[in-house]
Scaffold this motif. Structure first.
Motif, PDB file in Angstrom:
ATOM      1  N   PHE A  86      34.188  44.841  46.459  1.00  0.00           N
ATOM      2  CA  PHE A  86      34.160  43.393  46.622  1.00  0.00           C
ATOM      3  C   PHE A  86      34.518  42.708  45.304  1.00  0.00           C
ATOM      4  O   PHE A  86      35.308  41.773  45.263  1.00  0.00           O
ATOM      5  N   ASP A  87      33.943  43.212  44.200  1.00  0.00           N
ATOM      6  CA  ASP A  87      34.210  42.631  42.876  1.00  0.00           C
ATOM      7  C   ASP A  87      35.680  42.780  42.495  1.00  0.00           C
ATOM      8  O   ASP A  87      36.285  41.860  41.953  1.00  0.00           O
ATOM      9  N   LYS A 130      37.684  40.425  44.556  1.00  0.00           N
ATOM     10  CA  LYS A 130      37.464  39.051  44.089  1.00  0.00           C
ATOM     11  C   LYS A 130      38.318  38.775  42.848  1.00  0.00           C
ATOM     12  O   LYS A 130      38.981  37.744  42.739  1.00  0.00           O
ATOM     13  N   LYS A 131      38.301  39.729  41.911  1.00  0.00           N
ATOM     14  CA  LYS A 131      39.111  39.593  40.691  1.00  0.00           C
ATOM     15  C   LYS A 131      40.596  39.478  41.020  1.00  0.00           C
ATOM     16  O   LYS A 131      41.302  38.629  40.482  1.00  0.00           O
ATOM     17  N   GLU A 152      41.392  36.140  42.478  1.00  0.00           N
ATOM     18  CA  GLU A 152      41.362  35.071  41.484  1.00  0.00           C
ATOM     19  C   GLU A 152      42.550  35.160  40.533  1.00  0.00           C
ATOM     20  O   GLU A 152      43.040  34.158  40.031  1.00  0.00           O
ATOM     21  N   ARG A 185      42.130  33.900  52.575  1.00  0.00           N
ATOM     22  CA  ARG A 185      41.615  34.953  51.692  1.00  0.00           C
ATOM     23  C   ARG A 185      41.980  36.335  52.247  1.00  0.00           C
ATOM     24  O   ARG A 185      42.424  37.212  51.518  1.00  0.00           O
TER      25      ARG A 185
END
Length: 166
Positions: free
Chosen positions: A34-35, A38-39, A42, A84
């Motif tokens: 997930f991280d 997300k990175k 972004e 997304r």
């Protein structure tokens, strides 16, 4: 304990401990994924194909409807989530291509066997499910592809973490 298939309470405790540890590892891995995602989301910005976003919005809308949720109240959320998802899908695809990820016949078979084991159904049942739902095994292939891409990303991010720690 015997009726549960365990010799004694020790082996039952061991099994429970192992299950909890596996669940924790699984959670940690999911969080890492997930991280990373997300990175990526972004970091990269690009034009999203209108058609893909609309298709994804339709899919999410149907999901909301099946849960009995009022769509009009959730339009922003649905549109946000669709964008997304499409962005994530494209990024994973691009990374996979760049890393030369492909899914072999063998890996697809393995995935079918794993799902069959997990849900105690026959491999034919798994294939039938995907065929009747999507008309192909593409979704299954995509999920294997996605996992392989994430494995590469996880390895890279762990390598970077080690280098930062030094």
């Amino acid at each position: 304990h015997k009726e549960l298939g365990f010799e004694d309470s020790d082996s039952l405790k061991k099994y429970i401990r192992q299950s909890l540890e596996n669940a924790k590892k699984e959670q940690a891995l999911e969080k890492q994924k997930f991280d990373i995602l997300k990175k990526l989301l972004e970091t990269y910005d690009f034009e999203l194909p209108e058609g893909l976003v609309e298709m994804e919005m339709k899919r999410i809308t149907e999901e909301y409807e099946s849960l009995g949720l009022d769509i009009t109240q959730h339009m922003d959320k649905i549109s946000e989530r669709a964008k997304r998802n499409v962005k994530a899908y494209i990024l994973i695809d691009l990374i996979g291509e760049k890393e030369g990820v492909s899914v072999s016949e063998e890996e697809l078979k393995q995935e079918i066997m794993n799902i069959a084991r997990r849900y105690s159904i026959t491999p034919q049942g798994v294939v039938q499910y995907y065929m009747s739902r999507d008309g192909s095994l593409e979704a299954l292939q995509n999920s294997v592809f996605e996992r392989k891409v994430f494995d590469i990303l996880l390895q890279k991010s762990n390598r970077i973490k080690k280098e930062e720690a030094v």
